[in-house]
Design a protein around this motif. Structure first.
Motif, PDB file in Angstrom:
ATOM      1  N   TYR A   9      -8.363   5.249  -2.338  1.00 39.62           N
ATOM      2  CA  TYR A   9      -7.584   4.099  -2.577  1.00 39.62           C
ATOM      3  C   TYR A   9      -8.036   3.040  -4.079  1.00 39.62           C
ATOM      4  O   TYR A   9      -8.732   3.562  -4.503  1.00 39.62           O
ATOM      5  CB  TYR A   9      -7.021   3.328  -1.648  1.00 39.62           C
ATOM      6  N   ALA A  40       0.932  -1.156   0.176  1.00 40.40           N
ATOM      7  CA  ALA A  40      -0.185   0.069  -0.005  1.00 40.40           C
ATOM      8  C   ALA A  40       0.840   1.196   0.096  1.00 40.40           C
ATOM      9  O   ALA A  40       1.732   1.826   0.896  1.00 40.40           O
ATOM     10  CB  ALA A  40      -1.019   0.052   1.364  1.00 40.40           C
ATOM     11  N   ASP A  48      -8.116  -2.918   2.075  1.00 44.04           N
ATOM     12  CA  ASP A  48      -6.871  -3.303   1.987  1.00 44.04           C
ATOM     13  C   ASP A  48      -6.242  -4.128   2.334  1.00 44.04           C
ATOM     14  O   ASP A  48      -5.644  -5.520   1.939  1.00 44.04           O
ATOM     15  CB  ASP A  48      -5.628  -1.923   1.880  1.00 44.04           C
ATOM     16  N   ALA A  80       1.512   5.231  -0.886  1.00 37.93           N
ATOM     17  CA  ALA A  80       0.887   7.234  -0.445  1.00 37.93           C
ATOM     18  C   ALA A  80       1.147   7.913  -2.213  1.00 37.93           C
ATOM     19  O   ALA A  80       2.110   7.283  -3.023  1.00 37.93           O
ATOM     20  CB  ALA A  80       0.867   7.740   0.443  1.00 37.93           C
ATOM     21  N   HIS A  92     -12.478   4.076   5.765  1.00 43.77           N
ATOM     22  CA  HIS A  92     -11.861   4.855   5.306  1.00 43.77           C
ATOM     23  C   HIS A  92     -11.994   5.860   4.667  1.00 43.77           C
ATOM     24  O   HIS A  92     -12.357   6.719   3.881  1.00 43.77           O
ATOM     25  CB  HIS A  92     -11.757   3.643   3.413  1.00 43.77           C
ATOM     26  N   LYS A 120     -13.071   6.787  -0.388  1.00 42.73           N
ATOM     27  CA  LYS A 120     -13.406   6.895   1.080  1.00 42.73           C
ATOM     28  C   LYS A 120     -15.120   6.649   1.201  1.00 42.73           C
ATOM     29  O   LYS A 120     -15.355   7.141   1.134  1.00 42.73           O
ATOM     30  CB  LYS A 120     -12.618   8.103   1.312  1.00 42.73           C
ATOM     31  N   TYR A 165      -9.081   7.827   3.125  1.00 41.54           N
ATOM     32  CA  TYR A 165      -8.356   8.238   2.056  1.00 41.54           C
ATOM     33  C   TYR A 165      -9.348   7.164   0.354  1.00 41.54           C
ATOM     34  O   TYR A 165      -9.703   6.408   0.783  1.00 41.54           O
ATOM     35  CB  TYR A 165      -7.235   8.311   2.436  1.00 41.54           C
ATOM     36  N   THR A 217      -1.479  -1.044  -3.810  1.00 39.91           N
ATOM     37  CA  THR A 217      -2.913  -0.298  -3.539  1.00 39.91           C
ATOM     38  C   THR A 217      -2.246   1.420  -3.600  1.00 39.91           C
ATOM     39  O   THR A 217      -1.117   1.294  -2.523  1.00 39.91           O
ATOM     40  CB  THR A 217      -3.624  -0.841  -1.858  1.00 39.91           C
ATOM     41  N   ARG A 218      -2.692   1.972  -4.529  1.00 38.11           N
ATOM     42  CA  ARG A 218      -2.425   3.577  -3.938  1.00 38.11           C
ATOM     43  C   ARG A 218      -3.158   4.006  -3.510  1.00 38.11           C
ATOM     44  O   ARG A 218      -4.452   4.136  -3.238  1.00 38.11           O
ATOM     45  CB  ARG A 218      -2.197   3.769  -5.413  1.00 38.11           C
ATOM     46  N   VAL A 219      -2.867   4.791  -2.386  1.00 34.01           N
ATOM     47  CA  VAL A 219      -3.558   5.628  -0.886  1.00 34.01           C
ATOM     48  C   VAL A 219      -3.612   6.996  -2.045  1.00 34.01           C
ATOM     49  O   VAL A 219      -2.653   7.438  -1.603  1.00 34.01           O
ATOM     50  CB  VAL A 219      -3.016   6.035   0.531  1.00 34.01           C
ATOM     51  N   HIS A 220      -4.886   7.513  -2.108  1.00 35.58           N
ATOM     52  CA  HIS A 220      -4.999   9.113  -2.593  1.00 35.58           C
ATOM     53  C   HIS A 220      -4.715   9.694  -2.358  1.00 35.58           C
ATOM     54  O   HIS A 220      -5.570  11.013  -1.438  1.00 35.58           O
ATOM     55  CB  HIS A 220      -5.451   9.166  -3.493  1.00 35.58           C
TER      56      HIS A 220
END
Length: 161
Positions: free
Chosen positions: A152, A7, A27, A9, A148, A144, A150, A114-117
């Motif tokens: 993602y 995961a 995730d 950012a 959650h 989100k 954020y 897992t790209r956390v925005h």
């Protein structure tokens, strides 16, 4: 196949003070589904960040500490040894930390990200994903919500041939 799973950012942050920077239950569920039944390769600090070994996985711990042992886990001195103890006909997952990701990205066949925005202050980062080497083959965006904090996106990259 060697698969890096992480995961990450927007600024490639992974963690700080040997802890995650966010809590994303979906995730965690995806990570469990993907890695269960497989060998997972990690550095010692990543392993020690868990309250206990993760169930239904073979833990391969990389450490420079010659006398390090943990019951039920395979302990090796380097990445090459970690890969060598994994079955050749099965997927093996590299799960961190930052130094292990940097050492293994050039050996990997696939990246499950897992790209956390959001961007975070961190002390551990994922290496840059070079678009000349990696092709994005799958992307699933998640908004989100109450569990959650954020947005993602689940992303899968495969090495270009």
């Amino acid at each position: 196949m060697i698969i890096l799973i992480a995961a990450v950012a927007e600024n490639n942050a992974l963690g700080k003070n040997n802890d995650l920077l966010w809590h994303l239950p979906k995730d965690f569920k995806r990570f469990k589904e993907i890695t269960s039944g497989h060998h997972i390769i990690m550095g010692r600090k990543t392993f020690e960040s868990f309250p206990k070994p993760l169930p239904n996985r073979t833990h391969v711990i990389i450490t420079r500490q010659k006398d390090y042992v943990h019951e039920g886990c395979i302990v090796v001195q380097d990445l090459e040894s970690a890969i060598a103890v994994c079955p050749k006909n099965e997927d093996a997952f590299v799960i961190g930390g930052g130094e292990i990701y940097s050492q293994s990205i050039h050996l990997a066949d696939q990246l499950d990200i897992t790209r956390v925005h959001h961007s975070f202050e961190a002390d551990v980062y994922f290496p840059e994903i070079n678009s000349k080497i990696w092709e994005l083959t799958s992307e699933i965006f998640n908004h989100k919500d109450e569990k959650h904090l954020y947005d993602y996106t689940f992303q899968t990259f495969v090495r270009k041939t």
